[in-house]
Design a protein around this motif. Structure first.
Motif, PDB file in Angstrom:
ATOM      1  N   ARG A   1       0.876  -1.172   0.000  1.00 40.51           N
ATOM      2  CA  ARG A   1       0.000   0.000   0.000  1.00 40.51           C
ATOM      3  C   ARG A   1       0.913   1.221   0.000  1.00 40.51           C
ATOM      4  O   ARG A   1       1.005   1.928   0.987  1.00 40.51           O
TER       5      ARG A   1
ATOM      6  N   ARG B   1       3.973   0.911   3.329  1.00 36.06           N
ATOM      7  CA  ARG B   1       2.783   0.367   3.992  1.00 36.06           C
ATOM      8  C   ARG B   1       2.406  -0.975   3.380  1.00 36.06           C
ATOM      9  O   ARG B   1       2.556  -1.174   2.178  1.00 36.06           O
TER      10      ARG B   1
ATOM     11  N   ARG C   1      -0.650  -4.256   3.616  1.00 36.92           N
ATOM     12  CA  ARG C   1      -1.878  -4.841   4.175  1.00 36.92           C
ATOM     13  C   ARG C   1      -1.733  -6.354   4.142  1.00 36.92           C
ATOM     14  O   ARG C   1      -1.416  -6.939   3.115  1.00 36.92           O
TER      15      ARG C   1
ATOM     16  N   THR D   1      -3.595  -9.929   5.059  1.00 38.25           N
ATOM     17  CA  THR D   1      -4.843 -10.628   5.384  1.00 38.25           C
ATOM     18  C   THR D   1      -4.494 -12.053   5.771  1.00 38.25           C
ATOM     19  O   THR D   1      -3.834 -12.765   5.017  1.00 38.25           O
TER      20      THR D   1
ATOM     21  N   GLU E   1      -3.122  -3.726   9.089  1.00 35.70           N
ATOM     22  CA  GLU E   1      -2.605  -2.603   8.303  1.00 35.70           C
ATOM     23  C   GLU E   1      -1.271  -2.213   8.929  1.00 35.70           C
ATOM     24  O   GLU E   1      -1.220  -1.799  10.087  1.00 35.70           O
TER      25      GLU E   1
END
Ligand SMILES: Nc1ncnc2c1ncn2[C@@H]1O[C@H](COP(=O)(O)OP(=O)(O)O)[C@@H](O)[C@H]1O
Ligand SMILES: [Mg+2]
Length: 142
Positions: free
Chosen positions: A116, A120, A122, A124, A137
């Protein structure tokens, strides 16, 4: 980067022998970084590194880690790994699991990593037969 390492350490504290972690995500999303954190939590002393050229490493720790990186298998129609069960005494972690279906089928924990922006990520995570899902996050702290 440090955030991914930290999450890897937390994961390393809860994994059990026989667990298989499938790590999906593009190059540079932090898969190997996460494995380094898992290795730190399990007391791997000789250092986790990317096994891209040999496909597999085993690290000794409180629990051993079977680390696969199947990136190089791209384009092969079918792969016989010669394995018929996940290592019962170790934690198995697989980067690019979709490149050898049998390994992906063993996953007890699936993690998908996405970039991101530059720093950054993400992440899951899905766990167990019910695929209980958690989303993390990760961003630099300051
Ligand atoms: N939050 C983050 N977590 C992990 N890596 C990050 C992060 N932010 C930036 N990076 C960069 O992304 C790269 C991740 O490398 P690596 O763990 O080898 O990825 P992969 O194994 O998915 O190809 C590193 O160069 C690192 O500097
Ligand atoms: Mg990698």
């Amino acid at each position: 980067m440090e955030e991914t390492r930290e999450l890897g350490r937390r994961l390393g504290e809860v994994v059990e022998a026989g667990d298989v972690i499938a790590l999906e995500g593009d190059l540079g999303t932090g898969k190997t970084e996460l494995v380094k954190g898992i290795g730190e939590a399990l007391g791997v002393l000789d250092g986790v590194h990317s096994p891209t050229f040999v496909l597999h490493h085993r690290y000794q720790g409180r629990l051993p880690i079977e680390h696969y990186d199947l990136y190089r298998l791209e384009g092969m129609a079918w792969v016989d790994t010669g394995l018929d069960e996940p290592a019962p005494d170790a934690v198995t972690v697989i980067e690019w699991p979709d490149r050898a279906g049998v390994l992906a089928d063993w996953a007890t924990i699936r993690i998908r990593m996405r970039s991101r922006g530059v720093s950054r990520r993400r992440l899951t995570l899905e766990r167990g037969p019910d695929r209980v899902r958690m989303v993390f996050e990760l961003a630099p702290r300051d």
